[in-house]
Design an enzyme around this catalytic site. Structure first.
Site, PDB file in Angstrom:
ATOM      1  N   CYS A  10       0.813  -1.230   0.000  1.00 20.80           N
ATOM      2  CA  CYS A  10       0.000   0.000   0.000  1.00 20.80           C
ATOM      3  C   CYS A  10       0.839   1.270   0.000  1.00 20.80           C
ATOM      4  CB  CYS A  10      -0.979  -0.004   1.167  1.00 20.80           C
ATOM      5  SG  CYS A  10      -0.210   0.188   2.787  1.00 20.80           S
ATOM      6  N   HIS A  67       2.429   1.537  10.152  1.00 19.58           N
ATOM      7  CA  HIS A  67       1.741   0.370   9.598  1.00 19.58           C
ATOM      8  C   HIS A  67       2.043  -0.928  10.347  1.00 19.58           C
ATOM      9  CE1 HIS A  67       0.059  -2.301   6.673  1.00 19.58           C
ATOM     10  NE2 HIS A  67       0.295  -1.563   5.604  1.00 19.58           N
ATOM     11  N   CYS A  88     -17.457  38.782  23.708  1.00 16.44           N
ATOM     12  CA  CYS A  88     -16.215  38.552  24.469  1.00 16.44           C
ATOM     13  C   CYS A  88     -15.474  37.279  24.061  1.00 16.44           C
ATOM     14  CB  CYS A  88     -16.516  38.521  25.966  1.00 16.44           C
ATOM     15  SG  CYS A  88     -17.394  37.033  26.504  1.00 16.44           S
ATOM     16  N   CYS A 146     -33.560  27.346  28.779  1.00 17.31           N
ATOM     17  CA  CYS A 146     -34.086  27.817  27.498  1.00 17.31           C
ATOM     18  C   CYS A 146     -32.941  28.158  26.532  1.00 17.31           C
ATOM     19  CB  CYS A 146     -35.028  29.006  27.696  1.00 17.31           C
ATOM     20  SG  CYS A 146     -34.212  30.561  28.048  1.00 17.31           S
ATOM     21  N   CYS A 176     -24.574  35.687  28.063  1.00 16.36           N
ATOM     22  CA  CYS A 176     -23.175  35.477  28.455  1.00 16.36           C
ATOM     23  C   CYS A 176     -22.875  36.273  29.722  1.00 16.36           C
ATOM     24  CB  CYS A 176     -22.266  35.931  27.312  1.00 16.36           C
ATOM     25  SG  CYS A 176     -20.495  35.707  27.642  1.00 16.36           S
ATOM     26  N   CYS A 178     -29.056  33.334  20.463  1.00 14.66           N
ATOM     27  CA  CYS A 178     -29.884  32.134  20.364  1.00 14.66           C
ATOM     28  C   CYS A 178     -28.960  30.921  20.341  1.00 14.66           C
ATOM     29  CB  CYS A 178     -30.721  32.176  19.090  1.00 14.66           C
ATOM     30  SG  CYS A 178     -31.663  30.660  18.814  1.00 14.66           S
ATOM     31  N   HIS A 224     -46.083  30.442  18.890  1.00 17.18           N
ATOM     32  CA  HIS A 224     -47.281  29.614  18.758  1.00 17.18           C
ATOM     33  C   HIS A 224     -47.396  28.594  19.887  1.00 17.18           C
ATOM     34  CE1 HIS A 224     -46.555  30.941  14.546  1.00 17.18           C
ATOM     35  NE2 HIS A 224     -47.832  31.265  14.695  1.00 17.18           N
TER      36      HIS A 224
END
Length: 156
Positions: free
Chosen positions: A11, A18, A53, A63, A68, A75, A91
């Site tokens: 190979c 190997h 930062c 949630c 920070c 998000c 919703h």
């Protein structure tokens, strides 16, 4: 100056790496680069970085509106900076179910499920990259993902 390098005669891979490993089980150098690149992406999929930062953090629970220690908000799902609760789906729906009316981020999600979903996608992408390079064996990329389940203690 002539350098002598010991390689496998079948190979052509470096013999020091190997020795004792059959050719079909040896990870080739290009294969290693692919694996390492995608394992790095998997790590980055779990870690969030504050846009102000540059602090790095992950979410254990709570949630998806992250604040920070420097006061910056973002998000956890889409990583959009400077958000408020209006960023999230408004919703009414069953807990744990996606919204059928909008594509906004969900305020509450399980971080283990979010990370597992991202890692599964990255593993598929890595396997595709391996096949494009001509590697056919399905060698595992990244660690197997099995989130630790927390046990609840019931008081009697």
């Amino acid at each position: 100056m002539v350098y002598h390098m010991e390689t496998c005669r079948y190979c052509k891979e470096d013999w020091a790496e190997h020795i004792g490993i059959p050719c079909e089980e040896l990870e080739k150098k290009d294969e290693t680069k692919i694996r390492l690149a995608f394992e790095e992406k998997m790590t980055e999929a779990k870690i969030r970085v504050c846009h102000r930062c540059k602090a790095r953090f992950t979410k254990l629970d709570g949630c998806n509106k992250m604040t920070c220690r420097c006061g910056a908000k973002m998000c956890y799902i889409c990583r959009k900076p400077e958000i408020d609760y209006i960023h999230f789906c408004q919703h009414v729906r069953d807990p744990g179910r996606g919204c059928k009316k909008c594509k906004d981020c969900s305020l509450w999600t399980n971080p283990d499920e979010d990370e597992e979903r991202a890692i599964v996608e990255l593993k598929k992408e890595a396997q595709t990259a391996r096949k494009e390079q001509g590697y056919t064996e399905d060698k595992m990329i990244g660690a197997s993902f099995s989130p630790v389940k927390k046990k609840r203690r019931v008081e009697r």
